[in-house]
Write an enzyme that holds these catalytic residues in place. Structure first.
Site, PDB file in Angstrom:
ATOM      1  N   ARG A 161       0.818  -1.227   0.000  1.00 21.85           N
ATOM      2  CA  ARG A 161       0.000   0.000   0.000  1.00 21.85           C
ATOM      3  C   ARG A 161       0.848   1.272   0.000  1.00 21.85           C
ATOM      4  O   ARG A 161       0.442   2.295   0.557  1.00 21.85           O
ATOM      5  CB  ARG A 161      -0.950   0.038   1.208  1.00 21.85           C
ATOM      6  CG  ARG A 161      -1.992  -1.048   1.263  1.00 21.85           C
ATOM      7  CD  ARG A 161      -2.987  -0.936   0.120  1.00 21.85           C
ATOM      8  NE  ARG A 161      -4.168  -1.719   0.387  1.00 21.85           N
ATOM      9  CZ  ARG A 161      -4.274  -3.019   0.129  1.00 21.85           C
ATOM     10  NH1 ARG A 161      -3.288  -3.675  -0.424  1.00 21.85           N
ATOM     11  NH2 ARG A 161      -5.402  -3.653   0.414  1.00 21.85           N
ATOM     12  N   SER A 233     -10.719  -0.748   3.506  1.00 24.22           N
ATOM     13  CA  SER A 233      -9.927  -0.950   4.731  1.00 24.22           C
ATOM     14  C   SER A 233      -9.515   0.405   5.281  1.00 24.22           C
ATOM     15  O   SER A 233      -8.872   1.177   4.583  1.00 24.22           O
ATOM     16  CB  SER A 233      -8.656  -1.728   4.420  1.00 24.22           C
ATOM     17  OG  SER A 233      -8.955  -2.982   3.880  1.00 24.22           O
ATOM     18  N   GLU A 329      -4.882   3.416   6.853  1.00 25.54           N
ATOM     19  CA  GLU A 329      -4.463   3.309   5.454  1.00 25.54           C
ATOM     20  C   GLU A 329      -5.038   4.491   4.675  1.00 25.54           C
ATOM     21  O   GLU A 329      -4.466   4.955   3.696  1.00 25.54           O
ATOM     22  CB  GLU A 329      -5.028   1.997   4.873  1.00 25.54           C
ATOM     23  CG  GLU A 329      -4.512   1.676   3.503  1.00 25.54           C
ATOM     24  CD  GLU A 329      -5.486   0.858   2.684  1.00 25.54           C
ATOM     25  OE1 GLU A 329      -5.908   1.344   1.625  1.00 25.54           O
ATOM     26  OE2 GLU A 329      -5.813  -0.260   3.110  1.00 25.54           O
TER      27      GLU A 329
HETATM   28  N1  EPU Z   1     -10.950 -11.090  10.210  1.00 22.88           N
HETATM   29  C1  EPU Z   1     -11.582 -11.168  11.435  1.00 22.88           C
HETATM   30  N2  EPU Z   1     -12.528 -10.236  11.743  1.00 22.88           N
HETATM   31  C2  EPU Z   1     -12.886  -9.254  10.889  1.00 22.88           C
HETATM   32  C3  EPU Z   1     -12.234  -9.181   9.631  1.00 22.88           C
HETATM   33  C4  EPU Z   1     -11.270 -10.109   9.314  1.00 22.88           C
HETATM   34  O1  EPU Z   1     -11.301 -12.029  12.245  1.00 22.88           O
HETATM   35  O2  EPU Z   1     -13.773  -8.458  11.225  1.00 22.88           O
HETATM   36  C5  EPU Z   1      -9.965 -12.108   9.841  1.00 22.88           C
HETATM   37  C6  EPU Z   1     -10.514 -12.998   8.736  1.00 22.88           C
HETATM   38  O3  EPU Z   1     -11.234 -14.060   9.241  1.00 22.88           O
HETATM   39  C7  EPU Z   1      -9.274 -13.478   8.038  1.00 22.88           C
HETATM   40  C8  EPU Z   1      -8.296 -12.324   8.227  1.00 22.88           C
HETATM   41  O4  EPU Z   1      -8.822 -11.513   9.266  1.00 22.88           O
HETATM   42  O5  EPU Z   1      -8.731 -14.613   8.679  1.00 22.88           O
HETATM   43  C9  EPU Z   1      -8.062 -11.530   6.971  1.00 22.88           C
HETATM   44  O6  EPU Z   1      -9.292 -11.027   6.480  1.00 22.88           O
HETATM   45  P1  EPU Z   1      -9.529 -10.819   4.903  1.00 22.88           P
HETATM   46  O7  EPU Z   1      -9.052 -11.968   4.150  1.00 22.88           O
HETATM   47  O8  EPU Z   1     -10.924 -10.349   4.730  1.00 22.88           O
HETATM   48  O9  EPU Z   1      -8.519  -9.665   4.475  1.00 22.88           O
HETATM   49  P2  EPU Z   1      -8.079  -8.350   5.236  1.00 22.88           P
HETATM   50  O10 EPU Z   1      -6.714  -8.515   5.761  1.00 22.88           O
HETATM   51  O11 EPU Z   1      -9.141  -7.936   6.175  1.00 22.88           O
HETATM   52  C10 EPU Z   1      -6.995  -7.319   3.053  1.00 22.88           C
HETATM   53  C11 EPU Z   1      -6.958  -5.986   2.371  1.00 22.88           C
HETATM   54  C12 EPU Z   1      -8.252  -5.764   1.597  1.00 22.88           C
HETATM   55  C13 EPU Z   1      -8.386  -6.857   0.573  1.00 22.88           C
HETATM   56  C14 EPU Z   1      -8.383  -8.217   1.324  1.00 22.88           C
HETATM   57  C15 EPU Z   1      -8.427  -9.392   0.386  1.00 22.88           C
HETATM   58  C16 EPU Z   1      -5.577  -4.526   3.746  1.00 22.88           C
HETATM   59  C17 EPU Z   1      -5.542  -3.407   4.716  1.00 22.88           C
HETATM   60  N3  EPU Z   1      -6.787  -4.930   3.356  1.00 22.88           N
HETATM   61  O12 EPU Z   1      -8.057  -7.276   4.010  1.00 22.88           O
HETATM   62  O13 EPU Z   1      -8.161  -4.520   0.929  1.00 22.88           O
HETATM   63  O14 EPU Z   1      -9.563  -6.725  -0.190  1.00 22.88           O
HETATM   64  O15 EPU Z   1      -7.170  -8.327   2.097  1.00 22.88           O
HETATM   65  O16 EPU Z   1      -7.184  -9.574  -0.199  1.00 22.88           O
HETATM   66  O17 EPU Z   1      -4.518  -5.042   3.357  1.00 22.88           O
HETATM   67  C18 EPU Z   1      -8.711  -2.188   0.982  1.00 22.88           C
HETATM   68  O18 EPU Z   1      -7.491  -1.977   0.974  1.00 22.88           O
HETATM   69  O19 EPU Z   1      -9.554  -1.254   0.987  1.00 22.88           O
HETATM   70  C19 EPU Z   1      -9.173  -3.571   1.030  1.00 22.88           C
HETATM   71  C20 EPU Z   1     -10.454  -3.864   1.162  1.00 22.88           C
END
Ligand code: EPU
Length: 333
Positions: A161, A233, A329
Site C-alpha cells: 500500500r 480498509s 491506510e
Molecule cells: N478477520 C476477522 N474479523 C474481521 C475481519 C477479518 O477475524 O472483522 C480475519 C478474517 O477471518 C481473516 C483475516 O482476518 O482470517 C483476513 O481477512 P480478509 O481476508 O478479509 O482480508 P483483510 O486482511 O481484512 C486485506 C486488504 C483488503 C483486501 C483483502 C483481500 C488490507 C488493509 N486490506 O483485508 O483490501 O480486499 O485483504 O485480499 O490489506 C482495501 O485496501 O480497501 C481492502 C479492502
C-alpha cells in the site's frame, strides 16, 4: 472545468460533506499543462481520484484536482504479453472489466476495488494475493512546473500500500497514465482460500469466473459506498516482530497471520479489532462495519472528525489489548 466553492460530497466515498475553494477537472495532459501555465492551480492543492481512500475532516482551502483522462490503448505486444496504457481518470473496475473482456490476464483479482487507474499506481492497490505493482510496467507523470517524467516500475519504490508517489516530496507530481504489462497466456493467482472456495464447483476457471467470484466475495464482505459511506480498509494490517508474533500465537492459537521469510508476521487488523471488542460498535454516526472490522462506515451524517474519533478509540483499544499500533491506510486530510 473549474468550479468554485464546490461541495465534495460526491467526490469522497465516506460521503462527508465538505467544500473546496476550487475544483478542477481536466481531460488531457495538454489541458492540465494549460491549467499549470495559466496558474489556475492555486495552493494548497490536492489531486484526488474517486476519493475512495481519503477522509476529509474540514473544508479544503485550496484546489482539488481530478483527472478525466480516459483512453485505453495497446502500446506494445509480444507473443506472451500486452502492454496496455490507460488514462489516470478511468474507473478502476471498468478498466479491469475491459481487460478481462480482452482476455488479458493479471488484474482480475483486483475486480471491484473502488477508485481510478491513477490511484492504483499511487496506492499499490492489492487484494486476493495480487498487488498492482506486479502488473505495472511504467507510470507517466507531470509535475506542477509542467515537466513530464515516466517512471519505470523499478523506480516506483513499491511496497504494501505504498509507493514513491505517496512521499511528501512527490505531492507536486500527478499521474497521467499507467502502462500495465498483462499476460495473454492463461495464468491465475488462486492461492487465497476464500477465492478457491468461491470457485469450487465451477466447471472451468476462466477470467470471467474469477472476476465474478471476486465480485461476489467483495460484495458479501464490504459495504457498497453508495449505500453506506466507507473507504474500504481503514487500517493497514500491522507487521509485528518475530518475538511478538511468537508470543501472540501462543496466547491466541486461532490468530490468523501471514508469516514473512524473515520471521516477521502480518496480522489482520480486522481480527485484532474484533478481538478488542469493537466489531459493529459505533460512536454516533461513525461505526465499525459489522461484517468486516477493518472497515469504518458513515451511517449517515458523520463528519470526518467523528470518523477520526472512532478510529482513535479503536486504535487505543487494540493498543491496550495487544500493544500493537494499527495505522490508518486512509489519507486523513
Ligand atoms: N478477520 C476477522 N474479523 C474481521 C475481519 C477479518 O477475524 O472483522 C480475519 C478474517 O477471518 C481473516 C483475516 O482476518 O482470517 C483476513 O481477512 P480478509 O481476508 O478479509 O482480508 P483483510 O486482511 O481484512 C486485506 C486488504 C483488503 C483486501 C483483502 C483481500 C488490507 C488493509 N486490506 O483485508 O483490501 O480486499 O485483504 O485480499 O490489506 C482495501 O485496501 O480497501 C481492502 C479492502
Amino acid at each position: 472545468m473549474i468550479q468554485t466553492d464546490f461541495s465534495l460530497l460526491h467526490h469522497n466515498t465516506f460521503g462527508v460533506d465538505v467544500k473546496a475553494n476550487k475544483f478542477i477537472e481536466y481531460s488531457s495532459v495538454d489541458e492540465l499543462s494549460e491549467l499549470i501555465v495559466s496558474q489556475q492551480i492555486t495552493t494548497p492543492f490536492l489531486h484526488i481520484g474517486q476519493g475512495s481512500n481519503l477522509l476529509f475532516t474540514k473544508d479544503f482551502a485550496g484546489t482539488i484536482l481530478h483527472s478525466r483522462i480516459g483512453k485505453i490503448e495497446i502500446v506494445k505486444e509480444d507473443i506472451d504479453s500486452v502492454w496496455v496504457r490507460a488514462g489516470a481518470g478511468i474507473d478502476w473496475d471498468h478498466f479491469v472489466g475491459y481487460c478481462v473482456d480482452q482476455n488479458w490476464y493479471g488484474l482480475e483479482n483486483l475486480s471491484l476495488i473502488p477508485g481510478e487507474v491513477g490511484a492504483s499506481a499511487v496506492q499499490n492497490i492489492g487484494a486476493y494475493g495480487v498487488e498492482v505493482k506486479d502488473l505495472i510496467s511504467s507510470v507517466e507523470t507531470i509535475n506542477i512546473f509542467g515537466e513530464k517524467k515516466t517512471y519505470d516500475v523499478s523506480e516506483c519504490m513499491y511496497s504494501y500500500r505504498n509507493s514513491l508517489f505517496k512521499q511528501a516530496s512527490m505531492k507536486n507530481v500527478f499521474v497521467t497514465h499507467v502502462v500495465y504489462k498483462l499476460s495473454k497466456k492463461r495464468e491465475f493467482t488462486l492461492n487465497y482460500a476464500s477465492l478457491k472456495d468461491e470457485l469450487e464447483g465451477d466447471q472451468e476457471v476462466t477470467l470471467a469466473t474469477v472476476r465474478l467470484a471476486i465480485i461476489s466475495i467483495r460484495k458479501r464482505k464490504l459495504p457498497d459506498p453508495k449505500v453506506l459511506g466507507n473507504a474500504g480498509s481503514f487500517f493497514m494490517n500491522p507487521v509485528v516482530s518475530h518475538i511478538r508474533f511468537k508470543e501472540l500465537s501462543e496466547e491466541y492459537p486461532g490468530m490468523p497471520y501471514y508469516e514473512y521469510p524473515d520471521g516477521t508476521a502480518k496480522i489482520p487488523a480486522g481480527w485484532l479489532i474484533e478481538q478488542a471488542g469493537w466489531k459493529g460498535k459505533a460512536i454516533g454516526a461513525a461505526a465499525v462495519y459489522e461484517n468486516q472490522a477493518l472497515v469504518l462506515v458513515n451511517k449517515g451524517g458523520a463528519t470526518g472528525n467523528d470518523i477520526v474519533h472512532l478510529s482513535d478509540a479503536v486504535r487505543e483499544a487494540v493498543r491496550s489489548k495487544f500493544n500493537i499500533d494499527i495505522k490508518p491506510e486512509v489519507n486523513i486530510i
